[in-house]
Design an enzyme around this catalytic site. Structure first.
Site, PDB file in Angstrom:
ATOM      1  N   CYS A   2       0.855  -1.185   0.000  1.00 10.72           N
ATOM      2  CA  CYS A   2       0.000   0.000   0.000  1.00 10.72           C
ATOM      3  C   CYS A   2       0.889   1.232   0.000  1.00 10.72           C
ATOM      4  O   CYS A   2       2.111   1.145   0.116  1.00 10.72           O
ATOM      5  CB  CYS A   2      -0.872  -0.011   1.248  1.00 10.72           C
ATOM      6  SG  CYS A   2      -1.773  -1.547   1.454  1.00 10.72           S
ATOM      7  N   ARG A  27       1.620   1.999  -5.858  1.00 12.89           N
ATOM      8  CA  ARG A  27       1.845   0.987  -4.835  1.00 12.89           C
ATOM      9  C   ARG A  27       0.587   0.183  -4.537  1.00 12.89           C
ATOM     10  O   ARG A  27       0.665  -0.848  -3.867  1.00 12.89           O
ATOM     11  CB  ARG A  27       2.336   1.631  -3.538  1.00 12.89           C
ATOM     12  CG  ARG A  27       3.622   2.446  -3.711  1.00 12.89           C
ATOM     13  CD  ARG A  27       4.018   3.082  -2.389  1.00 12.89           C
ATOM     14  NE  ARG A  27       4.232   2.049  -1.409  1.00 12.89           N
ATOM     15  CZ  ARG A  27       5.388   1.377  -1.290  1.00 12.89           C
ATOM     16  NH1 ARG A  27       6.377   1.639  -2.111  1.00 12.89           N
ATOM     17  NH2 ARG A  27       5.524   0.434  -0.402  1.00 12.89           N
ATOM     18  N   ASN A  98       0.769  -0.257   6.243  1.00  9.03           N
ATOM     19  CA  ASN A  98       1.201  -1.032   5.071  1.00  9.03           C
ATOM     20  C   ASN A  98       1.958  -2.240   5.603  1.00  9.03           C
ATOM     21  O   ASN A  98       2.924  -2.086   6.350  1.00  9.03           O
ATOM     22  CB  ASN A  98       2.118  -0.190   4.179  1.00  9.03           C
ATOM     23  CG  ASN A  98       2.732  -1.048   3.060  1.00  9.03           C
ATOM     24  OD1 ASN A  98       2.167  -2.060   2.670  1.00  9.03           O
ATOM     25  ND2 ASN A  98       3.907  -0.645   2.593  1.00  9.03           N
ATOM     26  N   GLU A 465      10.742 -12.517 -20.105  1.00 11.63           N
ATOM     27  CA  GLU A 465      10.437 -11.129 -19.730  1.00 11.63           C
ATOM     28  C   GLU A 465       9.375 -10.529 -20.648  1.00 11.63           C
ATOM     29  O   GLU A 465       8.453  -9.843 -20.202  1.00 11.63           O
ATOM     30  CB  GLU A 465      11.715 -10.275 -19.741  1.00 11.63           C
ATOM     31  CG  GLU A 465      11.512  -8.806 -19.462  1.00 11.63           C
ATOM     32  CD  GLU A 465      10.831  -8.476 -18.146  1.00 11.63           C
ATOM     33  OE1 GLU A 465      10.391  -7.321 -17.978  1.00 11.63           O
ATOM     34  OE2 GLU A 465      10.690  -9.382 -17.292  1.00 11.63           O
ATOM     35  N   HIS A 488       8.521 -30.595 -26.586  1.00  7.41           N
ATOM     36  CA  HIS A 488       8.247 -31.381 -25.374  1.00  7.41           C
ATOM     37  C   HIS A 488       6.918 -31.016 -24.739  1.00  7.41           C
ATOM     38  O   HIS A 488       6.668 -31.342 -23.579  1.00  7.41           O
ATOM     39  CB  HIS A 488       9.397 -31.198 -24.369  1.00  7.41           C
ATOM     40  CG  HIS A 488      10.732 -31.543 -24.962  1.00  7.41           C
ATOM     41  ND1 HIS A 488      11.084 -32.824 -25.314  1.00  7.41           N
ATOM     42  CD2 HIS A 488      11.774 -30.743 -25.309  1.00  7.41           C
ATOM     43  CE1 HIS A 488      12.307 -32.819 -25.829  1.00  7.41           C
ATOM     44  NE2 HIS A 488      12.738 -31.579 -25.844  1.00  7.41           N
ATOM     45  N   LYS A 581       3.642  -1.811  -7.387  1.00  2.42           N
ATOM     46  CA  LYS A 581       5.031  -1.602  -7.799  1.00  2.42           C
ATOM     47  C   LYS A 581       6.021  -2.392  -6.965  1.00  2.42           C
ATOM     48  O   LYS A 581       6.956  -3.011  -7.472  1.00  2.42           O
ATOM     49  CB  LYS A 581       5.363  -0.109  -7.749  1.00  2.42           C
ATOM     50  CG  LYS A 581       6.745   0.245  -8.245  1.00  2.42           C
ATOM     51  CD  LYS A 581       6.899  -0.088  -9.703  1.00  2.42           C
ATOM     52  CE  LYS A 581       8.262   0.156 -10.301  1.00  2.42           C
ATOM     53  NZ  LYS A 581       8.432  -0.387 -11.617  1.00  2.42           N
TER      54      LYS A 581
HETATM   55  C1  AGP Z   1       7.706  -6.260 -13.192  1.00  2.00           C
HETATM   56  O1  AGP Z   1       7.153  -5.479 -14.191  1.00  2.00           O
HETATM   57  C2  AGP Z   1       6.904  -6.263 -11.952  1.00  2.00           C
HETATM   58  N1  AGP Z   1       6.719  -4.987 -11.441  1.00  2.00           N
HETATM   59  C3  AGP Z   1       7.414  -7.242 -10.904  1.00  2.00           C
HETATM   60  O2  AGP Z   1       7.527  -8.514 -11.476  1.00  2.00           O
HETATM   61  C4  AGP Z   1       8.757  -6.847 -10.286  1.00  2.00           C
HETATM   62  O3  AGP Z   1       9.782  -7.060 -11.192  1.00  2.00           O
HETATM   63  C5  AGP Z   1       9.000  -7.724  -9.049  1.00  2.00           C
HETATM   64  O4  AGP Z   1       7.957  -7.511  -8.137  1.00  2.00           O
HETATM   65  C6  AGP Z   1      10.343  -7.391  -8.411  1.00  2.00           C
HETATM   66  O5  AGP Z   1      10.346  -6.065  -7.965  1.00  2.00           O
HETATM   67  P1  AGP Z   1      11.744  -5.386  -7.551  1.00  2.00           P
HETATM   68  O6  AGP Z   1      12.626  -5.341  -8.755  1.00  2.00           O
HETATM   69  O7  AGP Z   1      11.348  -4.026  -7.059  1.00  2.00           O
HETATM   70  O8  AGP Z   1      12.322  -6.231  -6.456  1.00  2.00           O
END
Ligand code: AGP
Length: 586
Positions: A2, A27, A98, A465, A488, A581
């Protein structure tokens, strides 16, 4: 997960908090709330994103103390009742939180047994209720808050205010909380951009630290109540960096920033790179650890290390790291990769490794984040604030830093800089040359249920990715896999018109083109990303051939495709559903 913002000073707290919540919305954004204090505490809670809400709409009376919260639900469904702030039964204590309180049921049961009714389904509500209970036992607001927090098991960043007191109390354990100070005004927030407009003077709180702000400001260790003197740090980010400039979304802005951020990533103090490459060479066992996109950077770099340094590197998901505990010694080096530096699974993995006396190097984008304070050495990614929930510019920055370390470990640092320079120069061309085509491709693919991405060698983690980007922002099922795995199983899903994005590199050309032929013969629609065209492709995206730097450039068109797929499907590229985020809970 949060976002918290709180203010005490001479400004109108509502204005500071609403602006702060808008900057923290990445967030979590399923509901939000604000609590301001004049004679009594007034609470306003709303469902959904804060979006373009204005003070006028809210019609709140002015106040000089207030707390705000934007929520990503973990305990209790998405309702106004479960939104924060939460009040004590007598409405005198308000709290935003949070984190996750693991023992909230016991605390709740105890309070219910003494007649306290609860209004929400959240874990958080036990905090104001318990503080209020202790105040009724004769404790001061400060004592009651400290005692309550010491009863809590789990993670928290909280800010509490009390009706008839001009005091604001903030504390953290496991979730981020940073203090901003100015002449006679104080800000508490989950992240700096929330109050960057007002001050660049910050104090990073560590775990089990509590700050009490009334006529003055005091910071204590929560466990032993000793008073602490904490250093002030000056933030070198600009507010503009944390804003969209003229882009419709942060995602598109941050994709376009990569021509700069890839270069910024390798502007590192030479002595630091020397020290870290020496640690890599001398270590017995190297682990690259991360989550989500950062994990993909780890996998990709385990390949470049294999190619360049002939050193075996384990790329491990942070949430699975415990399985490797038996291999950890004081000779082991952990390279922890994270944009936010607050990802709970990664912090957990790092704490596991520290218990085994491993050396920790972080590659991180947030100065002062928890990870950077746990690590022995920190390589900052210099990407500036990344606001869009999707990691784009920080992914390529992680790849650039790890490529620098790989070549550095093989005493070819200058060659690395040259290669990464070539990649950063290529990025704007890749965008300009393919933008209109990618918009067209997004129109073609927007209604498909699944998209497959395949690659071999360095292109395999790029496929992983790429799939994550498409899934996160367009909600289309996408699967990235190694070309060799096609026969596979996954090939069973290929039928007429199934979109298959194929990453081709010089080193894997023949093998991957035969994979493309196999899926084409089952009717797949082939999207080829490569330096040269091929009759196998139904759609061609031109990307340069840059050897070990390929992962930095290969992902750019897929980031853009994902963005336009989201636009075509009416999804919000900056705040995809169900995501946040930084994932600060395990
Ligand atoms: C990626 O686009 C996502 N936001 C998520 O997979 C992110 O990479 C993951 O939560 C790791 O976050 P960080 O790099 O802040 O540790």
């Amino acid at each position: 997960m949060c976002g918290i913002i709180a203010y005490k000073g001479n400004r109108n707290a509502n204005e500071v908090i609403i602006k702060g919540l808008k900057r923290l919305e990445y967030r979590g954004y399923d509901s939000w709330g604000i609590g301001i204090k004049n004679h009594e505490i007034k609470i306003t809670k709303k469902l959904g994103k804060i979006g373009a809400v204005s003070l006028k709409d809210l019609n709140l009376e002015n106040a000089n103390i207030g707390i705000g919260h934007t929520r990503w639900a973990t305990h209790g469904s998405v309702t106004e009742e479960n939104a924060h702030p939460h009040l004590s039964k007598d409405k005198k204590i308000a709290v935003v939180h949070n984190g996750i309180i693991e023992n909230y049921q016991q605390l709740k049961k105890f309070l219910q047994q003494i007649g306290i009714e609860f209004k929400s389904e959240t874990d958080t509500e036990v905090i104001p209720q318990y503080i209020s209970y202790l105040i009724k036992q004769g404790k001061t607001f400060e004592q009651a808050t400290k005692e309550t927090l010491n009863k809590i098991e789990g993670s928290f960043a909280i800010v509490a205010i009390k009706q008839d007191e001009n005091t604001m109390i903030g504390a953290r354990r496991g979730s981020p909380l940073v203090l901003g100070t100015n002449e006679n005004e104080f800000f508490l927030a989950s992240d700096v951009p929330a109050f960057l407009e007002y001050t660049k003077d910050v104090v990073y709180l560590d775990d089990d630290e509590i700050v009490v702000i009334n006529n003055n400001l005091k910071i204590f260790n929560l466990k032993d109540n000793t008073e602490l003197k904490k250093p002030k740090e000056l933030i070198n980010w600009t507010l503009e960096q944390a804003q969209k400039e003229n882009y419709p979304h942060y995602m598109l802005k941050e994709i376009n920033e990569q021509k700069f951020t890839v270069k910024n990533a390798i502007e590192q103090p030479p002595e630091l790179i020397q020290k870290v490459t020496k640690m890599i060479k001398e270590s017995f066992g190297v682990f690259f650890v991360g989550c989500g996109t950062s994990y993909h950077a780890c996998v990709s770099s385990s390949y470049t290390f294999a190619h360049i340094t002939k050193k075996h590197v384990n790329a491990v998901l942070a949430s699975e790291f415990r399985n490797y505990e038996n291999f950890l010694t004081d000779q082991t080096l952990i390279i922890a990769v994270s944009q936010s530096g607050e990802t709970a699974d990664l912090l957990d993995a790092v704490k596991t490794a520290k218990r085994k006396n491993c050396k920790i190097v972080s590659i991180c984008n947030v100065v002062g984040s928890t990870l950077t304070r746990l690590a022995d050495e920190n390589i900052m990614m210099n990407s500036g604030p990344e606001i869009c929930v999707l990691s784009t510019k920080t992914y390529t920055a992680q790849l650039a830093v790890l490529l620098l370390l790989a070549y550095g470990s093989a005493d070819r640092l200058d060659y690395a800089k040259e290669k990464i320079q070539q990649a950063s120069v290529a990025i704007p061309k890749i965008i300009d040359n393919n933008l209109e085509k990618l918009k067209e491709l997004a129109k073609k693919l927007k209604d498909h249920k699944s998209i497959f991405l395949l690659g071999r060698d360095l292109a395999y983690p790029s496929a992983l990715e790429g799939a994550l980007k498409i899934k996160e922002v367009s909600y289309i099922h996408a699967e990235g896999f190694a070309g060799g795995e096609l026969k596979h199983g996954t090939i069973a899903l290929i039928e007429k018109g199934t979109p298959v994005i194929v990453f081709i590199t010089k080193w894997t050309k023949q093998l991957i083109l035969s994979n493309a032929t196999e899926v084409k013969s089952r009717g797949a629609y082939i999207v080829g990303t490569n330096a040269e065209e091929n009759e196998l492709y139904d759609f061609f995206i031109k990307t340069p051939e840059l050897g070990n730097a390929n992962p930095i450039v290969m992902i750019i068109p897929i980031q853009i495709l994902a963005y336009y797929l989201a636009i075509e499907r009416g999804c919000d590229p900056d705040k995809p559903r169900n995501l946040a985020k930084s994932v600060t809970v395990k």
